[in-house]
Design an enzyme around this catalytic site. Structure first.
Site, mmCIF file in Angstrom:
data_model
loop_
_atom_site.group_PDB
_atom_site.id
_atom_site.type_symbol
_atom_site.label_atom_id
_atom_site.label_comp_id
_atom_site.label_asym_id
_atom_site.label_seq_id
_atom_site.Cartn_x
_atom_site.Cartn_y
_atom_site.Cartn_z
ATOM 1 N N TYR A 83 0.771 -1.294 0.123
ATOM 2 C CA TYR A 83 0.006 0.033 -0.095
ATOM 3 C C TYR A 83 0.850 1.277 0.063
ATOM 4 O O TYR A 83 0.615 2.073 -0.838
ATOM 5 C CB TYR A 83 -0.814 -0.073 1.286
ATOM 6 C CG TYR A 83 -1.813 0.881 1.228
ATOM 7 C CD1 TYR A 83 -3.121 1.148 0.256
ATOM 8 C CD2 TYR A 83 -1.959 2.041 2.290
ATOM 9 C CE1 TYR A 83 -3.879 2.111 0.246
ATOM 10 C CE2 TYR A 83 -2.787 3.141 2.263
ATOM 11 C CZ TYR A 83 -3.784 3.059 1.358
ATOM 12 O OH TYR A 83 -4.878 4.222 1.579
ATOM 13 N N GLU B 55 3.920 2.031 -0.696
ATOM 14 C CA GLU B 55 4.924 2.063 -1.609
ATOM 15 C C GLU B 55 4.165 2.306 -2.959
ATOM 16 O O GLU B 55 4.692 2.939 -3.960
ATOM 17 C CB GLU B 55 6.174 0.907 -1.794
ATOM 18 C CG GLU B 55 6.943 0.699 -0.493
ATOM 19 C CD GLU B 55 7.904 2.074 -0.604
ATOM 20 O OE1 GLU B 55 7.923 2.911 -1.087
ATOM 21 O OE2 GLU B 55 8.612 2.131 0.569
ATOM 22 N N LYS C 225 1.429 3.507 -3.295
ATOM 23 C CA LYS C 225 1.030 5.092 -3.435
ATOM 24 C C LYS C 225 2.134 6.011 -3.522
ATOM 25 O O LYS C 225 1.869 7.039 -4.199
ATOM 26 C CB LYS C 225 0.094 5.328 -1.881
ATOM 27 C CG LYS C 225 -0.939 4.758 -1.623
ATOM 28 C CD LYS C 225 -2.146 5.230 -2.635
ATOM 29 C CE LYS C 225 -3.668 4.841 -1.858
ATOM 30 N NZ LYS C 225 -4.591 5.265 -2.877
ATOM 31 N N VAL D 228 -12.299 2.387 13.592
ATOM 32 C CA VAL D 228 -13.335 2.838 13.928
ATOM 33 C C VAL D 228 -14.763 1.633 13.446
ATOM 34 O O VAL D 228 -15.686 1.618 14.594
ATOM 35 C CB VAL D 228 -13.836 4.229 13.338
ATOM 36 C CG1 VAL D 228 -15.201 4.631 13.655
ATOM 37 C CG2 VAL D 228 -12.664 5.289 13.904
ATOM 38 N N PRO E 104 2.455 1.904 12.807
ATOM 39 C CA PRO E 104 2.592 3.184 13.057
ATOM 40 C C PRO E 104 2.324 3.689 14.502
ATOM 41 O O PRO E 104 1.202 3.471 14.844
ATOM 42 C CB PRO E 104 2.286 4.005 11.988
ATOM 43 C CG PRO E 104 1.975 3.220 10.739
ATOM 44 C CD PRO E 104 1.408 1.926 11.589
HETATM 45 N N1 UDP Z 1 -6.536 -1.310 15.602
HETATM 46 C C1 UDP Z 1 -6.828 -1.757 16.525
HETATM 47 N N2 UDP Z 1 -7.918 -2.621 16.514
HETATM 48 C C2 UDP Z 1 -8.677 -2.966 15.603
HETATM 49 C C3 UDP Z 1 -8.422 -2.263 14.251
HETATM 50 C C4 UDP Z 1 -7.104 -1.152 14.264
HETATM 51 O O1 UDP Z 1 -6.393 -1.404 17.643
HETATM 52 O O2 UDP Z 1 -9.716 -3.589 15.506
HETATM 53 C C5 UDP Z 1 -5.362 0.121 15.530
HETATM 54 C C6 UDP Z 1 -4.545 -0.516 14.468
HETATM 55 O O3 UDP Z 1 -3.282 -1.322 15.164
HETATM 56 C C7 UDP Z 1 -3.940 1.069 14.285
HETATM 57 C C8 UDP Z 1 -4.897 2.106 14.361
HETATM 58 O O4 UDP Z 1 -5.923 1.241 15.170
HETATM 59 O O5 UDP Z 1 -2.845 1.169 15.331
HETATM 60 C C9 UDP Z 1 -5.571 2.357 13.149
HETATM 61 O O6 UDP Z 1 -5.682 1.264 12.394
HETATM 62 P P1 UDP Z 1 -6.473 1.209 11.090
HETATM 63 O O7 UDP Z 1 -6.538 -0.168 10.409
HETATM 64 O O8 UDP Z 1 -8.024 1.772 11.273
HETATM 65 O O9 UDP Z 1 -5.675 2.293 9.985
HETATM 66 P P2 UDP Z 1 -4.055 2.494 9.868
HETATM 67 O O10 UDP Z 1 -3.502 1.537 10.660
HETATM 68 O O11 UDP Z 1 -3.996 1.944 8.349
HETATM 69 O O12 UDP Z 1 -3.833 3.765 10.326
#
Ligand code: UDP
Length: 321
Positions: free
Chosen positions: A145, A147, A149, A188, A274
Site C-alpha cells: 500500500y 509504496e 501510493k 472505528v 505506526p
Molecule cells: N486497530 C486496533 N484494533 C482494530 C483495528 C485497528 O487496535 O480492531 C489499531 C491499529 O493497530 C492502528 C490503528 O488502530 O494502530 C488504526 O488502524 P486502522 O487499520 O484503522 O488504520 P491504519 O493502521 O491504516 O492507520
C-alpha cells in the site's frame, strides 16, 4: 461541459465523491469504474441520474470508447487486512491503474489522486508536513500500500514535469464514517461493529498508538475544494486530515461509552503498526483557506454508530422479509 471518470467510485470515499460530482452542473457524464473488490454497489444504489454510468471492471484493464476531461483515481483498498491479503493486486490497482487512467485523459485534462498519510510510514517528526520524506519499510508488511501510493505519486509528478499533466494529489489521514464496509477491518468501524454485535472491542497492543481521525464529510469537502471547486495554484501533494491526534484506546473507550455492555480486549500488537500520525496543515490552510475538520471525533463516531445501527436494522428487516 465535462466528461468525468471516477475509479473506485463504489468505495467508501469514492461514493461520497460521486454524490458531489453529480451536484455539478458542468458535468455532462460521470462514469464510475469499480471492480467491487472492496467497493459496494449499494453505495451507489441511491443515484438516479441520467448522466451516471457504472462499469464493473478492474481499473488497470478498463476499456472505454471515449476519453475524459477529468479522472479521479480512488481505486485501491485502504484497510490493512484487505491490502495485506492481496498485495500484488493492491500495487496493480494503484500504479497500473494510474497508467491506464492517464491514457484515458483528454489533452489538457486533470488527474486527481487520493494518496495517503502512509507515505510518511512510522513518522519520526510530528506533525508531518508534505515535505517530510517519511519512514517507510519498502519490504515491510504495509509496503504494497505505502509504496504503491508513493510510486503512483512519483508517476504523477513526473507526468506533470515531463508532459505538463494537471495533477492534484491529496494525502488522506484515517478517514471514517458512513459507507465504510462492515467487514472493513479498520479501527472505528471494527470497534463499532464489535460493540454492536456484543463482541469484545479489539485493541492491538496497548492502544497508545495514535491517529488523526477525519470524518468523511469534512474530508470530502476538502477534496471537492482542492480537486475542482477552488482556483488552485498549488501543484504539490496536499495533506487533508484532522490535526487532532487521538490514541486508539481513547476511540475504543468512547465507543464503549456509547454502546452499553461493550468491553475492550487487548490483542497482540500488529507488526510495524505506526506509532503516531498527524497532519501538518500549514499548506492546507493556505491552499484551502477556511477549510477545517469541523466534526470532532466524538460526534463523528456517534454519527457513524447511528449509520451502522441503521444498516444492521435494514439488514435484519431484509432477512426477515
Ligand atoms: N486497530 C486496533 N484494533 C482494530 C483495528 C485497528 O487496535 O480492531 C489499531 C491499529 O493497530 C492502528 C490503528 O488502530 O494502530 C488504526 O488502524 P486502522 O487499520 O484503522 O488504520 P491504519 O493502521 O491504516 O492507520
Amino acid at each position: 461541459m465535462k466528461s468525468v471518470l471516477l475509479a473506485g467510485g463504489a468505495g467508501f470515499i469514492g461514493s461520497h465523491l460521486a454524490d458531489r460530482l453529480l451536484k455539478r452542473s458542468d458535468v455532462e457524464r460521470l462514469v464510475v469504474v469499480d471492480n467491487l473488490w472492496t467497493g459496494l454497489r449499494e453505495n451507489l444504489a441511491h443515484i438516479r441520474d441520467a448522466r451516471f454510468t457504472f462499469v464493473r471492471s478492474d481499473v488497470e484493464s478498463f476499456q472505454s470508447p471515449c476519453m475524459f476531461d477529468e479522472v479521479y483515481h480512488l481505486a485501491s483498498p485502504a484497510s490493512p487486512p484487505w491490502y495485506m491479503q492481496e498485495p500484488e493486486r493492491t500495487i496493480s490497482a494503484n500504479l497500473l491503474g494510474a497508467f491506464r487512467l492517464r491514457d484515458l485523459l483528454l489533452p489538457g485534462g486533470r488527474f486527481c489522486f487520493t494518496s495517503t498519510s502512509e507515505v510518511y510510514g512510522d513518522p519520526l517528526v510530528s506533525p508531518q508536513p508534505e515535505s517530510y520524506r517519511g519512514s517507510v519499510d519498502c519490504t515491510g508488511p504495509r509496503s504494497s500500500y505505502d509504496e504503491s501510493k508513493r510510486c503512483t505519486e512519483a508517476f504523477l509528478f513526473e507526468s506533470q514535469r515531463m508532459r505538463g499533466l494537471d495533477v492534484r494529489v491529496v494525502r488522506l489521514f484515517n478517514v471514517y464514517g458512513p459507507r465504510t464496509r462492515e467487514d472493513d477491518g479498520r479501527a472505528v468501524s471494527n470497534f463499532i461493529m464489535q460493540a454492536l454485535n456484543g463482541r469484545p472491542v479489539t485493541i492491538y497492543g496497548d492502544g497508545m498508538q495514535s491517529r488523526s481521525w477525519g470524518y468523511v464529510d469534512d474530508i470530502v469537502e476538502g477534496l471537492e475544494r482542492f480537486f475542482w471547486r477552488d482556483p488552485i495554484e498549488h501543484r504539490r501533494p496536499l495533506n487533508v486530515g484532522n490535526d487532532r491526534e487521538i490514541p486508539v484506546i481513547d476511540v475504543a473507550r468512547h465507543i464503549c461509552r456509547l454502546v452499553p455492555g461493550a468491553r475492550i480486549t487487548h490483542l497482540d500488537p500488529v507488526p510495524q503498526d505506526p506509532t503516531n500520525r498527524r497532519p501538518d496543515l500549514t499548506v492546507a490552510n493556505r491552499v484551502l483557506p477556511g477549510w477545517t475538520c469541523h466534526i470532532p471525533y466524538e460526534r463523528g463516531v456517534a454519527l457513524t454508530l447511528k449509520w451502522f445501527r441503521s444498516q444492521l436494522t435494514s439488514d435484519y428487516t431484509a432477512m426477515s422479509a
